[in-house]
Write a protein that holds these residues in place. Structure first.
Motif, PDB file in Angstrom:
ATOM      1  N   ASP A 105     -33.732  12.176  -4.771  1.00  0.00           N
ATOM      2  CA  ASP A 105     -34.488  13.264  -5.400  1.00  0.00           C
ATOM      3  C   ASP A 105     -35.943  12.891  -5.694  1.00  0.00           C
ATOM      4  N   THR A 106     -36.326  11.662  -5.416  1.00  0.00           N
ATOM      5  CA  THR A 106     -37.723  11.254  -5.592  1.00  0.00           C
ATOM      6  C   THR A 106     -38.288  10.882  -4.226  1.00  0.00           C
ATOM      7  N   VAL A 107     -39.601  10.599  -4.206  1.00  0.00           N
ATOM      8  CA  VAL A 107     -40.267  10.386  -2.919  1.00  0.00           C
ATOM      9  C   VAL A 107     -40.976   9.034  -2.917  1.00  0.00           C
ATOM     10  N   ALA A 108     -41.430   8.651  -1.729  1.00  0.00           N
ATOM     11  CA  ALA A 108     -42.174   7.411  -1.565  1.00  0.00           C
ATOM     12  C   ALA A 108     -43.659   7.706  -1.492  1.00  0.00           C
ATOM     13  N   GLY A 109     -44.465   6.687  -1.723  1.00  0.00           N
ATOM     14  CA  GLY A 109     -45.912   6.859  -1.613  1.00  0.00           C
ATOM     15  C   GLY A 109     -46.648   5.631  -2.096  1.00  0.00           C
ATOM     16  N   ASP A 110     -47.923   5.835  -2.403  1.00  0.00           N
ATOM     17  CA  ASP A 110     -48.768   4.767  -2.934  1.00  0.00           C
ATOM     18  C   ASP A 110     -48.407   4.607  -4.402  1.00  0.00           C
ATOM     19  N   ILE A 111     -47.602   3.594  -4.695  1.00  0.00           N
ATOM     20  CA  ILE A 111     -46.987   3.506  -6.028  1.00  0.00           C
ATOM     21  C   ILE A 111     -47.511   2.328  -6.826  1.00  0.00           C
ATOM     22  N   VAL A 112     -47.365   2.444  -8.140  1.00  0.00           N
ATOM     23  CA  VAL A 112     -47.529   1.325  -9.068  1.00  0.00           C
ATOM     24  C   VAL A 112     -46.144   1.082  -9.659  1.00  0.00           C
ATOM     25  N   PRO A 113     -45.499  -0.034  -9.339  1.00  0.00           N
ATOM     26  CA  PRO A 113     -44.099  -0.226  -9.759  1.00  0.00           C
ATOM     27  C   PRO A 113     -43.868  -0.020 -11.246  1.00  0.00           C
ATOM     28  N   ASP A 114     -44.778  -0.542 -12.084  1.00  0.00           N
ATOM     29  CA  ASP A 114     -44.572  -0.420 -13.530  1.00  0.00           C
ATOM     30  C   ASP A 114     -44.584   1.035 -13.987  1.00  0.00           C
ATOM     31  N   GLU A 115     -45.354   1.895 -13.324  1.00  0.00           N
ATOM     32  CA  GLU A 115     -45.382   3.307 -13.718  1.00  0.00           C
ATOM     33  C   GLU A 115     -44.041   3.979 -13.428  1.00  0.00           C
ATOM     34  N   ILE A 116     -43.393   3.582 -12.342  1.00  0.00           N
ATOM     35  CA  ILE A 116     -42.072   4.125 -12.028  1.00  0.00           C
ATOM     36  C   ILE A 116     -41.041   3.572 -13.010  1.00  0.00           C
ATOM     37  N   ILE A 117     -41.100   2.272 -13.248  1.00  0.00           N
ATOM     38  CA  ILE A 117     -40.126   1.631 -14.139  1.00  0.00           C
ATOM     39  C   ILE A 117     -40.241   2.180 -15.562  1.00  0.00           C
ATOM     40  N   ASP A 118     -41.461   2.392 -16.037  1.00  0.00           N
ATOM     41  CA  ASP A 118     -41.660   2.904 -17.396  1.00  0.00           C
ATOM     42  C   ASP A 118     -41.269   4.369 -17.522  1.00  0.00           C
ATOM     43  N   GLY A 119     -41.205   5.085 -16.390  1.00  0.00           N
ATOM     44  CA  GLY A 119     -40.903   6.512 -16.452  1.00  0.00           C
ATOM     45  C   GLY A 119     -42.140   7.377 -16.499  1.00  0.00           C
ATOM     46  N   PHE A 120     -43.345   6.769 -16.431  1.00  0.00           N
ATOM     47  CA  PHE A 120     -44.579   7.557 -16.370  1.00  0.00           C
ATOM     48  C   PHE A 120     -44.646   8.341 -15.066  1.00  0.00           C
ATOM     49  N   ASP A 121     -44.265   7.692 -13.973  1.00  0.00           N
ATOM     50  CA  ASP A 121     -44.212   8.350 -12.661  1.00  0.00           C
ATOM     51  C   ASP A 121     -42.762   8.719 -12.400  1.00  0.00           C
ATOM     52  N   THR A 122     -42.445   9.994 -12.552  1.00  0.00           N
ATOM     53  CA  THR A 122     -41.059  10.450 -12.390  1.00  0.00           C
ATOM     54  C   THR A 122     -40.788  11.048 -11.019  1.00  0.00           C
ATOM     55  N   HIS A 123     -41.795  11.060 -10.167  1.00  0.00           N
ATOM     56  CA  HIS A 123     -41.651  11.726  -8.870  1.00  0.00           C
ATOM     57  C   HIS A 123     -41.444  10.761  -7.710  1.00  0.00           C
ATOM     58  N   GLN A 124     -41.676   9.472  -7.951  1.00  0.00           N
ATOM     59  CA  GLN A 124     -41.617   8.525  -6.842  1.00  0.00           C
ATOM     60  C   GLN A 124     -40.609   7.419  -7.121  1.00  0.00           C
ATOM     61  N   HIS A 125     -40.128   6.814  -6.034  1.00  0.00           N
ATOM     62  CA  HIS A 125     -39.353   5.575  -6.138  1.00  0.00           C
ATOM     63  C   HIS A 125     -40.149   4.452  -5.479  1.00  0.00           C
ATOM     64  N   ILE A 126     -39.638   3.238  -5.564  1.00  0.00           N
ATOM     65  CA  ILE A 126     -40.443   2.081  -5.187  1.00  0.00           C
ATOM     66  C   ILE A 126     -40.516   1.874  -3.681  1.00  0.00           C
ATOM     67  N   VAL A 127     -39.421   2.040  -2.975  1.00  0.00           N
ATOM     68  CA  VAL A 127     -39.406   1.717  -1.548  1.00  0.00           C
ATOM     69  C   VAL A 127     -39.801   2.933  -0.713  1.00  0.00           C
ATOM     70  N   GLY A 128     -40.143   2.654   0.519  1.00  0.00           N
ATOM     71  CA  GLY A 128     -40.306   3.701   1.509  1.00  0.00           C
ATOM     72  C   GLY A 128     -39.165   3.623   2.501  1.00  0.00           C
ATOM     73  N   THR A 129     -38.853   4.722   3.133  1.00  0.00           N
ATOM     74  CA  THR A 129     -37.831   4.720   4.175  1.00  0.00           C
ATOM     75  C   THR A 129     -38.505   4.652   5.541  1.00  0.00           C
ATOM     76  N   ILE A 130     -37.734   4.275   6.533  1.00  0.00           N
ATOM     77  CA  ILE A 130     -38.265   4.099   7.888  1.00  0.00           C
ATOM     78  C   ILE A 130     -37.952   5.342   8.714  1.00  0.00           C
ATOM     79  N   HIS A 131     -39.002   5.959   9.214  1.00  0.00           N
ATOM     80  CA  HIS A 131     -38.846   7.174  10.023  1.00  0.00           C
ATOM     81  C   HIS A 131     -39.040   6.917  11.514  1.00  0.00           C
ATOM     82  N   HIS A 132     -39.677   5.809  11.847  1.00  0.00           N
ATOM     83  CA  HIS A 132     -39.957   5.511  13.255  1.00  0.00           C
ATOM     84  C   HIS A 132     -39.596   4.054  13.530  1.00  0.00           C
ATOM     85  N   VAL A 133     -38.742   3.858  14.515  1.00  0.00           N
ATOM     86  CA  VAL A 133     -38.418   2.515  14.990  1.00  0.00           C
ATOM     87  C   VAL A 133     -38.816   2.463  16.454  1.00  0.00           C
ATOM     88  N   GLU A 134     -39.770   1.595  16.773  1.00  0.00           N
ATOM     89  CA  GLU A 134     -40.370   1.602  18.107  1.00  0.00           C
ATOM     90  C   GLU A 134     -40.403   0.187  18.666  1.00  0.00           C
TER      91      GLU A 134
END
Length: 916
Positions: A105-134
């Motif tokens: 339910d959250t998204v990936a992006g240019d993140i600051v880990p502490d903002e996600i961990i503290d709950g300040f950033d509620t829209h993102q998670h820490i990792v990104g997923t892989i959409h292209h394998v080439e």
């Protein structure tokens, strides 16, 4: 007299530090996961780290197993301690490791880990997923550049943590696909904050013995018996000291905090050293690593597994992509080496573009050899090192441009946060992980394999740390500490051996690790190459390269910024053409290309080449000739931009004519002409600064004595045509910037005693020019200075199988052979040639057919044969592609045939010659 104490030491809380259940020496991913498993199993864990907060700058490709493990830790913590006993985030929510790591339910992006961990950033998670394998296979095939791009199905991220899907076999883990990507520091911060939160809540609640204690600017006291004190029963007591870090005269140093005393941590039940490769603490306890040798199957036996890489962080939107490339590099002797590159990014983050470039074994970056500095320069001087760095940077940018599909000149304008930094990977492993009755060595400190797809991080975090979980489960099940630690040490060794097993193929084989069996099969099917084939490698002891060091973690503390722009646009689509076959120089200005073509006489052989140039998009052609414009066919005359008619007696005349053409159409991008004027054109090109073959090279080709000396100097046999008996053959080679891009070979029969003359262009690549003959031809063209164009080599295959070269010219073959090439390849070879010489582009063309031609004359009875030819055309159907009849008494009937089988072409030519 005792040392004075200071307020900051007196305030230090030492609760829970002594005699811990688990002591982690080094707080990388391996040991922090081991601490989490220990706490989740109801044990006390103490962690020691001297570098403060995590700061490792590399990016990790992460298997789904880590996500499942984090979910299992979350579940175990809640089951054991309840909601009141698990950490909370700053927003009051329960701290769940797996949810911060990834959630649907959250998204990936240019993140600051502490903002996600503290709950300040509620829209993102820490990792990104892989959409292209080439996977890009740019290895040369049959002596010419060849590209196969395989786009693989990206893995689907799990919907939620599934502990039952955690794998224990590290071969299966590492050879399976990566699912997530993240900055190493972001993952380490996540683990660290969770441990810190447990420590803080326990200290604040006033419990006597907290579950977690962290000493993050401490180290084991150095000295023979000061830090590790071995007791009679073999267990080790450990003392640590508080550190002050300082920059002392340009170097990072760590010394004991002035006024402090060592802290006695007592004797833990279990401790693990996991501090990265080459751990001093492990060495102090008697641990030794040995180089790992790999047998590459090249006849040299086992050699040290070593590879050298350049690492750089480029601010380009690589995005959720795992892109691998393998390509061929050649040393001065023409020996082929395979080198690898990898580009990884982070979903929706344009500031993460990690590109790692393997350096071929033979490359030295020697400024003296490159001619950048004099031979007597002081090699410790800034000037020498600057030249060395320039060579490294230029090679890195060139190779990075190939995998990113971004022009080199554009890539140099992009901001680089780190690198390019050269480092050497040498595989090492210890014999025994256990170093004390109560201690083991884990992570990279025990052993290391290939790192290209984060094998070390996964081996330590997923594999070695899970051994600690099994240790505590065994203890809870009634096993004694001796049995449990022996099993732990064995599991650490087996995990590292699995990493080494998967890594071995990265040193010489084509198949990339971390793609999995199904994907490897897809790559093999797409490339048509043996995935177990091997290339050359050089033993580590024979390397000449300068300044090779392991990747130094302290580098991340003093990054060197190459300022520039951030590219936030998606990467270009992967080009279908091998980089070596694309233009070495930009030729077009916008959509236009100006060309001057010099043809003293307008011959039937010249017209197809002129027409092919005119067919290039945006071409504006000025024709220089002694013939009037009226001698041109109307469809060509109407399309040329200018016609310069004047006598062309010598180079001076041609130079004047070319200048007139330039006045009419502007400075040309290409200066072309018929074979009889190549030397003059090369001299004019050089005088005007137009790209193409230089004058010296053109003169070499027409100097028979020089050609003979050059070819004999390469070890080739040379003899004039007709002096050697055997099969008469030719080899036609299309070169782009001196690189062979494509070839075809013919063999001919007849022409004696009135017999019909025939030429066959076989479908088989090795007939008649086998790999050795092609390499001879390619070497001859390189030595003579062939640039861009279609060249012809005539040669004879003697009865003993040896090839003898009789002639070599930087010009296309006669019209009949060009026709045969077009028929066999179902392509307009004139236009393919024009695309190469005008635009610097040439894509390898597959050969679906064999083709052949038989040449007859009126002397052989044309009138009687005409009817038989018509019957033969009817009987052979589509095999007869074209019949050319000039209608005079010369050798004027040319019959061209094709078939998927060479033998069918040969039979058809024989039947045509006999019947007609």
């Amino acid at each position: 007299m005792s040392a004075p104490r200071h307020d900051f030491e007196e305030d230090e809380d030492l609760r829970g530090l002594a005699d811990a259940d688990f002591l982690a020496i080094g707080l990388g991913g391996t040991n922090m996961m081991a601490m989490l498993w220990s706490v989740a199993m109801g044990r006390r864990a103490v962690g020691i780290e001297m570098r403060g907060d995590p700061f490792l700058g590399v990016h990790w490709n992460i298997r789904a197993d880590l996500y499942h493990q984090l979910g299992l830790i979350d579940r175990m913590m809640l089951e054991r301690y309840g909601e009141a006993g698990v950490p909370k985030r700053a927003n009051g929510m329960i701290f769940r490791l797996a949810d911060c790591f990834y959630h649907r339910d959250t998204v990936a992006g240019d993140i600051v880990p502490d903002e996600i961990i503290d709950g300040f950033d509620t829209h993102q998670h820490i990792v990104g997923t892989i959409h292209h394998v080439e996977f890009i296979d740019d290895r040369w095939r049959d002596g010419v550049p060849h590209r196969v791009v395989t786009l693989l199905q990206p893995p689907k991220p799990p919907v939620e943590p599934a502990p039952e899907e955690i794998r224990t076999d590290m071969v299966a883990v590492l050879d399976g696909p990566s699912t997530f990507q993240a900055g190493a520091a972001a993952i380490l911060v996540l683990l660290r904050r969770y441990l810190e939160a447990i420590e803080a809540m326990d200290l604040e609640s006033g419990v006597e013995i907290p579950r977690v204690r962290l000493l993050t600017r401490h180290r084991v006291v150095p000295g023979k018996d000061d830090g590790f004190i071995r007791r009679e029963d073999g267990r080790v007591q450990i003392r640590v000291e508080h550190l002050q870090e300082l920059d002392f005269r340009g170097k990072f140093l760590r010394v004991r905090m002035p006024g402090t005393s060592p802290i006695d941590l007592g004797v833990p039940e279990l401790f693990m050293i996991a501090q990265g490769f080459d751990s001093n603490d492990a060495t102090r306890l008697g641990f030794r690593q040995e180089d790992v040798a790999v047998d590459h199957g090249d006849g040299r036996g086992a050699v040290v597994a070593q590879a050298d890489f350049l690492a750089g962080l480029i601010e380009v939107l690589v995005g959720g992509r795992l892109r691998r490339r393998i390509s061929s590099e050649f040393d001065a002797d023409g020996k082929e080496y395979w080198v690898r590159q990898i580009a990884v990014g982070h979903e929706n983050d344009p500031e993460v573009g990690w590109v790692l470039i393997q350096v071929p074994d033979f490359k030295t970056f020697d400024p003296i050899e490159a001619g950048l500095v004099s031979a007597d320069i002081d090699q410790e001087s800034p000037e020498y090192f600057a030249a060395y760095q320039l060579l490294v940077y230029d090679y890195y940018i060139e190779q990075a441009s190939h995998i990113l599909e971004l022009p080199k000149k554009n890539l140099k304008k992009v901001q680089m946060v780190y690198g390019p930094k050269m480092f050497s990977l040498v595989e090492k492993m210890g014999e025994e992980a256990r170093v004390a009755t109560n201690g083991v060595v884990g992570g990279d400190s025990f052993g290391n394999g290939h790192f290209l797809t984060s094998g070390g991080a996964m081996t330590g975090m997923v594999g070695h740390s899970a051994g600690v979980l099994r240790y505590w489960k065994a203890r809870d099940g009634g096993a004694d500490a001796e049995t449990a630690i022996c099993d732990l040490a064995q599991s650490i060794r087996e995990g590292t051996q699995g990493w080494l097993e998967v890594s071995a193929q990265e040193y010489s084989q084509a198949v990339p690790i971390n793609f999995g069996a199904e994907r490897i099969a897809a790559i093999a099917a797409a490339t048509g190459l043996d995935t177990k084939a091997r290339a050359h490698a050089i033993d580590a002891t024979r390397r000449k390269r300068h300044s090779l060091l392991p990747l130094d973690p302290s580098d991340w503390r003093r990054l060197f910024l190459r300022n520039g722009r951030v590219l936030s646009a998606p990467l270009p689509e992967l080009h279908a053409m091998h980089p070596a076959l694309r233009g070495q120089h930009g030729t077009k200005k916008g959509a236009k290309a100006a060309i001057v073509f010099v043809a003293p006489a307008i011959t039937p052989d010249a017209l197809p080449f002129i027409d092919a140039v005119l067919c290039q998009p945006g071409a504006r052609l000025a024709l220089v000739s002694e013939a009037p414009a009226g001698a041109l066919p109307e469809n060509i005359r109407e399309r040329i931009a200018a016609h310069i008619e004047m006598p062309l007696r010598d180079t001076q005349d041609m130079s004047e004519a070319v200048n007139r053409a330039i006045a009419a159409i502007g400075r040309p991008d290409a200066l072309l002409g018929t074979p009889d004027v190549q030397v003059a054109l090369a001299e004019i090109r050089e005088a005007l600064g137009i790209r193409g073959m230089r004058a010296q090279a053109a003169r070499r080709f027409v100097d028979g004595a020089h050609v003979t000396r050059t070819l004999e100097g390469l070890g080739l046999t040379v003899a004039p045509a007709g002096r050697i008996e055997g099969q008469q053959c030719s080899l036609e080679v299309m070169s782009i910037g001196g690189v062979p891009a494509w070839f075809a070979a013919t063999r001919r029969d007849g022409s004696e005693n009135g017999a019909a003359r025939s030429i066959v262009l076989p479908r088989e690549i090795d007939d008649p020019a086998d790999a050795d003959m092609r390499q001879m031809g390619f070497a001859a063209l390189r030595a003579l200075g062939m640039d861009t164009g279609l060249s012809t080599i005539t040669w004879t295959r003697r009865a003993d199988g040896r090839a003898v070269i009789s002639g070599i010219a930087p010009n296309p073959p006669d019209a009949a052979i060009v026709t045969l090439m077009g028929i066999a390849h179902k392509a307009d070879m004139y236009r393919a040639w024009a695309n190469g010489v005008v635009n610097g582009l040439f894509a390898p063309i597959p050969r679906p057919f064999a083709s052949g031609a038989v040449f007859l004359s009126h002397r052989n009875g044309h009138a009687a044969g005409a009817g038989r030819l018509e019957r033969m055309r009817h009987d052979m159907g589509d095999m007869i592609v074209e019949v050319r009849d000039a209608g005079d008494e010369s050798e004027d009937i040319s019959i061209f045939v094709r078939h998927a089988q060479t033998s069918a072409v040969e039979q058809a030519l024989a039947e045509l010659a006999a019947a007609v």
